[in-house]
Scaffold this active site. Structure first.
Site, PDB file in Angstrom:
ATOM      1  N   HIS A   7     -17.604   1.764 -11.627  1.00 45.86           N
ATOM      2  CA  HIS A   7     -18.828   1.030 -11.995  1.00 45.86           C
ATOM      3  C   HIS A   7     -18.981  -0.198 -11.114  1.00 45.86           C
ATOM      4  CE1 HIS A   7     -16.667  -2.108 -14.369  1.00 45.86           C
ATOM      5  NE2 HIS A   7     -15.882  -1.123 -14.764  1.00 45.86           N
TER       6      HIS A   7
ATOM      7  N   ASP B 246     -20.748  -3.072 -11.744  1.00 41.24           N
ATOM      8  CA  ASP B 246     -20.869  -4.397 -12.359  1.00 41.24           C
ATOM      9  C   ASP B 246     -19.510  -4.978 -12.696  1.00 41.24           C
ATOM     10  OD1 ASP B 246     -20.665  -2.296 -14.295  1.00 41.24           O
ATOM     11  OD2 ASP B 246     -21.254  -3.690 -15.861  1.00 41.24           O
TER      12      ASP B 246
ATOM     13  N   ASP C 189     -11.748  -5.444 -11.604  1.00 35.69           N
ATOM     14  CA  ASP C 189     -12.279  -4.472 -12.558  1.00 35.69           C
ATOM     15  C   ASP C 189     -13.805  -4.450 -12.385  1.00 35.69           C
ATOM     16  OD1 ASP C 189     -13.088  -2.990 -14.776  1.00 35.69           O
ATOM     17  OD2 ASP C 189     -12.635  -4.584 -16.204  1.00 35.69           O
TER      18      ASP C 189
ATOM     19  N   GLU D 284     -21.706  -0.966 -16.988  1.00 36.53           N
ATOM     20  CA  GLU D 284     -20.582  -0.476 -17.785  1.00 36.53           C
ATOM     21  C   GLU D 284     -20.049  -1.552 -18.719  1.00 36.53           C
ATOM     22  OE1 GLU D 284     -16.237   0.348 -18.622  1.00 36.53           O
ATOM     23  OE2 GLU D 284     -17.201  -1.355 -17.655  1.00 36.53           O
ATOM     24  N   GLU D 285     -19.992  -2.778 -18.228  1.00 34.47           N
ATOM     25  CA  GLU D 285     -19.317  -3.835 -18.977  1.00 34.47           C
ATOM     26  C   GLU D 285     -20.101  -4.314 -20.187  1.00 34.47           C
ATOM     27  OE1 GLU D 285     -16.400  -4.363 -18.558  1.00 34.47           O
ATOM     28  OE2 GLU D 285     -15.763  -4.332 -16.478  1.00 34.47           O
TER      29      GLU D 285
ATOM     30  N   ASP E 231     -10.808   3.359 -12.539  1.00 40.81           N
ATOM     31  CA  ASP E 231     -11.033   2.159 -13.358  1.00 40.81           C
ATOM     32  C   ASP E 231      -9.871   1.870 -14.303  1.00 40.81           C
ATOM     33  OD1 ASP E 231     -12.340  -0.030 -14.398  1.00 40.81           O
ATOM     34  OD2 ASP E 231     -13.610   1.112 -15.757  1.00 40.81           O
TER      35      ASP E 231
ATOM     36  N   HIS F 270     -11.438  -9.367 -17.661  1.00 37.21           N
ATOM     37  CA  HIS F 270     -12.465  -9.926 -18.551  1.00 37.21           C
ATOM     38  C   HIS F 270     -12.246 -11.399 -18.849  1.00 37.21           C
ATOM     39  CE1 HIS F 270     -13.773  -5.731 -20.278  1.00 37.21           C
ATOM     40  NE2 HIS F 270     -13.573  -5.725 -18.967  1.00 37.21           N
TER      41      HIS F 270
END
Length: 488
Positions: A77, A79, A116, A146-147, A170, A458
């Site tokens: 992904h 983003d 990530d 995705e996030e 991922d 994150h």
């Protein structure tokens, strides 16, 4: 910006990661990056297209003699999670990520790094670029959002992808390969709660909880890390005898990140301020002891507000809201019996806000069992209906059912053993990889997921072990070459 990345090996991977770091790409703002990748594909003569949602596919024809090999889909992904330390101004829609190397790890200055899933995307682009790897037909699928919502995978066009083998890039642990993941759903709660004017003897204070590490709401949910929303609500509960009324609340910024900070503006009688300060100080010491060795930076403070508000929730509405939040599920609900050591069901109180009487909550429920996800969502509905709130469930996505006997997995394990002299750990992850959704749309796919070693995803502590990137990319290269000789 970030020129030092191109001094790292493998150069082809880090060069592409530099492009990703220099191009702002928070969820919902991937368009500039998509445009750059399309220009890059055009320059290399690679075919590309997008589906209706905007997901990007870049294709590379098989090398001569391998046209009949099974098609391989490299998937990641575009983003990244947008998280910065509170004292560091950073506009993720405009500013590049500033990276630095520390003791063999790459990290960012005061923000998330975007490893990530930036390194998975960079590795896929590197495979598309290199000309010395024999391979079958390759599709690189780059999904969006995705996030925040899994939007790209959920809205992926059907009957579009041609390959039969999918390599999701991922994952975040070296020496491991993932064959299953949790599903999940967003639970959103909203209500308009009654306000009343402040009375003459009331003053306004700000209750702050800061200094937590944060982390990934799936991968890190079992580690005992503090959740700022959970802890600040606990403090509010402790202050109820001081006749507090809620004016404002804001905690957390993303439903899939453990909230690191939370703040509440309170109204309470001047005569209760001293007692409130004593309770907050005592609770801070209790919380610090509870989180010793886990979240040592916790700070719980109570300060005078800079301005006096006009309104606050009624005492009854404050009591109901704090009680509901205090009772809401948070953290690990159940460990898996079938997959020992893996969380089966959890919930993250990710984002909570109150402004002018309007209450909003966004929680992320995850489970290896779709039925448990549904049940947790219903528990939220039942709880918050008691205070007159409306609950809805959005962005649900299925889990990824393991296929432990797949030929793709066997080939990967053999190559891992051959290159690294060790068998990989075969894992199921308590996080929302897109594989479950993709498998629902393309049931014929065989899938595995692997990646470099990433920690603190994150959160602004996100970092990737530089040596693990070379190991990860080396495995990807030999797997692509090995699959060129497989039979369709």
């Amino acid at each position: 910006m970030n020129a030092h990345l191109e001094t790292l090996a493998p150069t082809v991977v880090w060069r592409h990661f530099r492009t990703l770091c220099n191009t702002p790409r928070p969820s919902g703002h991937e368009a500039e990056l998509v445009g750059k990748l399309e220009q890059w594909a055009d320059a290399r003569g690679l075919a590309h297209d997008r589906d209706a949602f905007g997901n990007l596919r870049i294709r590379k024809s098989a090398t001569s003699g391998h046209e009949d090999a099974p098609g391989v889909i490299l998937q990641g992904h575009l983003d990244m999670v947008a998280q910065a330390n509170a004292d560091h101004p950073h506009d993720f829609t405009r500013d590049p990520i500033e990276t630095e190397i520390r003791d063999g790890w790459l990290t960012a200055r005061h923000t998330t790094l975007g490893a990530d899933n930036g390194l998975g995307v960079a590795a896929a682009l590197a495979i598309l670029e290199e000309d010395d790897i024999e391979h079958g037909p390759i599709e690189a699928l780059f999904t969006l959002e995705e996030e925040t919502s899994m939007g790209g995978a959920l809205n992926l066009a059907e009957d579009w992808l041609q390959g039969s083998l999918l390599l999701n890039l991922d994952s975040e642990d070296r020496g491991q390969v993932y064959i299953g993941c949790a599903g999940g759903a967003d639970v959103k709660v909203e209500a308009m709660l009654p306000e009343e004017p402040l009375v003459e003897d009331e003053v306004a204070l700000v209750l702050s909880l800061t200094g937590l590490r944060g982390g990934h709401s799936g991968i890190d949910i079992h580690k005992g890390l503090g959740n700022a929303n959970r802890l600040l609500v606990r403090a509010l509960r402790t202050l109820e005898d001081c006749h507090v009324r809620l004016v404002e609340y804001r905690g957390g910024t993303l439903r899939n990140a453990l909230p690191r900070e939370a703040f509440a503006v309170l109204a309470l009688p001047e005569a209760e301020v001293s007692a409130a300060e004593s309770r907050v100080e005592a609770l801070q010491q209790v919380m610090r002891k509870e989180l010793t060795g886990i979240d040592d930076g916790l700070a719980l403070t109570l300060d005078r507000a800079e301005a006096m508000p006009d309104q606050a929730l009624s005492r009854h509405a404050t009591h109901l809201l704090v009680a509901a939040l205090h009772a809401a599920p948070c953290g690990v609900e159940r460990m898996s019996v079938e997959v020992p050591g893996v969380v089966e069901t959890s919930n993250n109180l990710g984002v909570v806000s109150l402004d002018k009487g309007r209450f909003h909550l966004c929680a992320l429920v995850r489970s290896l069992r779709d039925s448990a996800t549904q049940d947790m969502a219903e528990r939220f509905r039942a709880l918050f209906e008691l205070i007159g709130a409306q609950t809805r469930v959005e962005n649900g996505y299925p889990g990824w059912t393991p296929q432990p006997d797949s030929n793709l997995l066997k080939r990967f394990c053999a190559l891992h053993r051959e290159r690294l002299d060790a068998d990989p750990e075969i894992k199921v992850i308590h996080a929302g990889l897109e594989c479950g959704i993709l498998g629902g749309k393309y049931p014929h796919l065989e899938m595995i997921s692997f990646g470099p070693l990433i920690r603190g995803a994150h959160s602004p502590d996100e970092r990737v072990e530089i040596a693990s990137v070379a190991e990860f990319y080396g495995l990807l290269r030999v797997l692509i070459r090995d699959l060129a000789d497989a039979r369709s």
